[in-house]
Structure formats: C-alpha cells, structure tokens
Design a protein around this motif. Structure first.
Motif, PDB file in Angstrom:
ATOM      1  N   LEU A 154       0.817  -1.211   0.000  1.00 27.35           N
ATOM      2  CA  LEU A 154       0.000   0.000   0.000  1.00 27.35           C
ATOM      3  C   LEU A 154       0.849   1.258   0.000  1.00 27.35           C
ATOM      4  O   LEU A 154       0.523   2.245  -0.682  1.00 27.35           O
ATOM      5  N   HIS A 155       1.945   1.262   0.768  1.00 29.94           N
ATOM      6  CA  HIS A 155       2.778   2.461   0.878  1.00 29.94           C
ATOM      7  C   HIS A 155       3.373   2.862  -0.472  1.00 29.94           C
ATOM      8  O   HIS A 155       3.506   4.057  -0.767  1.00 29.94           O
ATOM      9  N   TYR A 156       3.759   1.865  -1.250  1.00 28.35           N
ATOM     10  CA  TYR A 156       4.375   2.153  -2.544  1.00 28.35           C
ATOM     11  C   TYR A 156       3.350   2.582  -3.586  1.00 28.35           C
ATOM     12  O   TYR A 156       3.519   3.599  -4.274  1.00 28.35           O
ATOM     13  N   VAL A 157       2.282   1.798  -3.716  1.00 32.24           N
ATOM     14  CA  VAL A 157       1.383   1.993  -4.858  1.00 32.24           C
ATOM     15  C   VAL A 157       0.509   3.224  -4.716  1.00 32.24           C
ATOM     16  O   VAL A 157      -0.096   3.667  -5.696  1.00 32.24           O
ATOM     17  N   THR A 158       0.425   3.814  -3.519  1.00 32.54           N
ATOM     18  CA  THR A 158      -0.339   5.058  -3.348  1.00 32.54           C
ATOM     19  C   THR A 158       0.533   6.299  -3.495  1.00 32.54           C
ATOM     20  O   THR A 158       0.022   7.414  -3.396  1.00 32.54           O
TER      21      THR A 158
END
Length: 496
Positions: free
Chosen positions: A389-393
C-alpha cells in the motif's frame, strides 16, 4: 506425548520462541523439555531493531522485567513511524494510538485530501507528543503498561543474548554445535539431527529458526516458497551503525524515520548509544556500491570511518510453515521487507500461536498444522498487502524505481478493488477481516490519508478533536524521552 522440543537456531527467532514455548509448557503443565542448538560459527543477522506494541505482551509472557529488557538491549521508545518524502516533499505519521470510536467516526469517514488538514495531528496524541519528544510513560508506571501504546527500538542481537541468559536460567537446555545432517523418515518426519560435536539429537517437535538457510524446512523437507517480489521490489539493504561519540542527533526521538529515496527507502533508528541506519533498495535499479555511497552521502562525512553491512533478501513465504513434526519460525519461514517493522512481530505471532497450539498438536496434530498454516498465510498476505500500500499510493514518478513500484502491475490483487473504492471514501471496518490483525482500519486510515489518496468532495462540518488539555497534562507529568532513558540507565547501573 510431547516430551521434547528441539529448536534449531538461536538469534531473535530462536530465543523468543524458546522462552515463549517454555512459558506455555509451564502454563499447560506439560512434562516437556526444550533444547536449543545454535551454531557458534554463523553470525546473527542484526535486523529487526524496530518493534510494534505486541512486543510488550511477548516479553511480559516470557517474564523478563521491562527495565532489564530495555537496559540490556539498549532499547528506546518507539511510538510511531514518520514517513518522509513518500509523496515528494510531504511527511506523515503512522502512530500506535487510535482515535476515539465512535465519536470521531463521522469526521474520519468524511475525511478528504481536499480539506487541507493533517489526519495524524488531528487524531493522534502520540504524533503531537513526538513533536515535543515526550516519553509515553513515566518511570513510576508499572512495567509494560502505559496510558499510550508504545513499542521499542532495540539492539536485536543484544536482546537475543539476554533472552538466552534468561532462558537458560528457566531450564532451557542450550547447545552450541553445527547441524551436519537431518534424518528424515520415509513418511516425511524429521527423526533426528546430527551435529559436528558427534551428537544425534531427537525430538517430538522440531522448530527451524536457522534464518534464510532454512536448514530443516527448506533443506531437509524441501518446502518451497511463494514469491512476493512482484509487489515488493526491494531486495537489498546496506546498513550502518553510527555511535553517538561519532555523531549524535539533537534528540533521541520516539519514532522511526522512514525516508523515501530514489531507489527505495531509508530507516533511521535511535538507540541508547548509537543510531541504526539502513537503505533498503532494489538491485534492479541500484548496485550495492551505489547504495552504500548514497547512504554515506545522505548521512554525511562522519560516516567515512564507519563500516557498512550488506544484506540480500527476498520477500518470500514458505508454502507451509508447519510440515509433519517441523515448524519454521522467523526468516526460515519467510521474510517481507522491513518497512512496517513486522519482522519481530511475525516471530512473536508464530511462537505464541505454536505455544497455544501445543495441546491441539497432541490431540489433533493434522488439524493443528492446517490451522497454523492458514493463520500464517493470512498474516503474510496482510503484512505484504499493507507494505505494498505504501508504494502503490505514492505520487512519485521521478525515477525508474518509483515508476515500477507504482505501476498497475505492482498492485497486489487484494488491494486492486479497495484502492479504487478508497479514492472516493475512507476505509471502514467492513473492508477488513480477521480478529488478530496487526494492520486494521486505523493503520490504513493513517497511511491512506497521510498519502492523500482519499479525495472525495468535502462534506459535512464536523468539529475536530481537541487534544490541548491532554497534551498539557502529558507535558507536565511525563518526562522527556532523554530524561526517562537517563533514569533507566542509572537504575540499571545501581542494580548491577
């Protein structure tokens, strides 16, 4: 009957597991002996310096005093992770405290990036305390308790050494030897292991804590892995210890810094006498030498005389954490990159679940194994999805790494639909399942709103929580982080 458990491998995984199993054996009044055998030649991987609040319950179950744990492992308080530049030029916190339910539900559910406010500072007392470097508890508060949730930054190697001493004092047998052979029956059960000291060690249950080598589960039993590298691109880390006599920051802060870099991210952790740094990166886009040079340049010229460690890893999970009479715990069971400090937690979770399952294993071994494996599968998917989640957002597209990490192909299948939904509303309880989640609604709220992902039109006019009175009381009654640590060190010195 379950009369003997043999743990192969020491370090954090081995000694947390040994001490927890010893606790459950005594609780269930099982006539069982725990033996731990570890190599005198293989160094312990010194990762896992940041923890989550469950560590307090784990250490309380083990029975070691909190002051003893903190002093012996150079522990400091950790109340949150501060994420910097995950969206370029922005920062936000993922704190351990939770907003007041249900009073704040309408405000949280209506939250939007368009309101121009900080979600963390609106809802988290710990975020506000961290800005003033206030400790989450006073020295007079009973051990492992406080008004606010907290965890530790600690030296994992020193913690393991102290737990080894503690475990031996509680009756755990400790052997130092290298495993030369594992004898497996035609039915796929481990019958015994042989050591370079000429011993043959047998047990009713074997626990593989041999790290990435996975001597028993991956080696002797040939259990394969699930590969999550499609969703978690980072597979290397260069690490460094910066003693305070070389360079000391202005404050010993109560949070982990997670700083997004061109090809990954960097952690910055404060202990009693040093800082721990690590640049986690993808070898697809950055060489090991380039990563070390980048870490040194970012930290400054005082790193010139300091050595750096290099770690290769893969984000993987054993297809079975428990097969036959062998359980893998720690790195031997798998590894997910350390962005949310989940490494030691996954050891705690597996060891406590195994301890609670010992009676089940005696009465219904096959069912106990299947249940254990299902729970570990759920845990890995939960943690992997939350890290993803941290990367793709992120809105970063400034390097080839960030373009790959934020691509549609990099989004975990379990997040695809939710991310589309969350563009137009905040997450809600019904978006998650499982009673033992590490990362549930509150964690997703802090990350999604910190990353400015949720962006519907503004609605409603809700009053913001007022923390001013509570913060004033905390600043009056609680010590600063440094003051607490000074008292802790003084007490430990007097106890010796």
């Amino acid at each position: 009957m379950l009369k003997n458990i043999l743990i192969v491998g020491g370090g954090s995984a081995g000694w947390i597991t040994a001490n927890l199993l010893n606790h459950f054996i005594q609780r269930f009044e099982l006539p069982c002996q725990i033996t731990l055998v570890e190599s005198p030649d293989i160094p312990t991987i010194g990762v896992g310096e940041a923890t989550v609040p469950s560590i307090r319950r784990t250490m309380s179950l083990i029975g070691i005093a909190e002051g003893d744990l903190m002093a012996s492992s150079e522990a400091t308080f950790k109340c949150l992770i501060r994420f910097e530049n995950w969206n370029d030029g922005q920062s936000y916190d993922h704190p351990f405290d939770r907003r007041h339910r249900t009073q704040t539900d309408p405000l949280a559910e209506a939250w939007t990036a368009q309101n121009g406010k900080d979600f963390d500072r609106t809802f988290s007392v710990l975020t506000n305390l961290a800005d003033h470097n206030i400790a989450p508890k006073s020295p007079q508060t009973p051990q492992y308790l406080a008004n606010f949730p907290y965890a530790y930054h600690l030296d994992a190697i020193k913690m393991a050494l102290r737990l080894a001493e503690f475990g031996r004092s509680k009756g755990i047998l400790h052997k130092r030897a290298n495993i030369t052979e594992a004898n497996v029956s035609p039915e796929g059960l481990i019958e015994s292991v042989e050591t370079d000291q000429g011993e043959t060690l047998s047990a009713d249950l074997f626990v593989d804590c041999t790290g990435f080598r996975s001597v028993l589960m991956g080696g002797a039993l040939g259990v394969g892995v699930k590969d999550y590298s499609k969703y978690l691109l980072c597979d290397r880390a260069v690490t460094m210890r910066v003693p305070y006599e070389v360079h000391k920051p202005e404050r010993i802060v109560t949070y982990t810094r997670s700083i997004a870099r061109d090809h990954g991210w960097q952690w910055d952790i404060n202990l009693h006498t040093r800082r721990g740094l690590g640049y986690v990166y993808s070898s697809q886009f950055l060489s090991d030498d380039e990563a070390e040079a980048s870490l040194r340049k970012f930290e400054g010229p005082h790193t010139d005389g300091l050595s750096a460690g290099r770690l290769k890893f893969a984000s993987i999970q054993r297809k079975q954490a428990w097969k036959g009479n062998c359980v893998a715990i720690g790195l031997s069971a798998g590894f997910l990159e350390p962005l949310e400090s989940s490494g030691l937690y996954m050891i705690e979770f597996a060891a406590q679940m195994l301890g609670n399952t010992l009676i089940d294993y005696i009465n219904a071994p096959a069912a106990a194994q299947r249940n254990f494996n299902r729970n570990m599968d759920d845990l890995y998917e939960e943690v992997m999805g939350f890290i993803n989640l941290h990367y793709v957002t992120s809105t970063r597209r400034d390097t080839e790494f960030w373009r790959a990490a934020t691509s549609q192909e990099a989004i975990w299948d379990g997040l695809q639909d939710k991310l589309e939904i969350w563009r137009n509303r905040s997450p809600i309880d019904y978006d998650f399942h499982g009673s033992q989640r590490l990362f549930a609604l509150d964690s997703f709220e802090f990350v999604l709103h910190g990353m400015k992902w949720v962006n519907p039109p503004p609605r409603g006019n809700y009053a913001l929580p007022d923390h001013s009175e509570l913060l004033a009381q905390c600043r009056q009654k609680l010590p600063t982080h440094e003051q607490f640590l000074e008292l802790l060190i003084r007490s430990a010195s007097q106890a010796r």
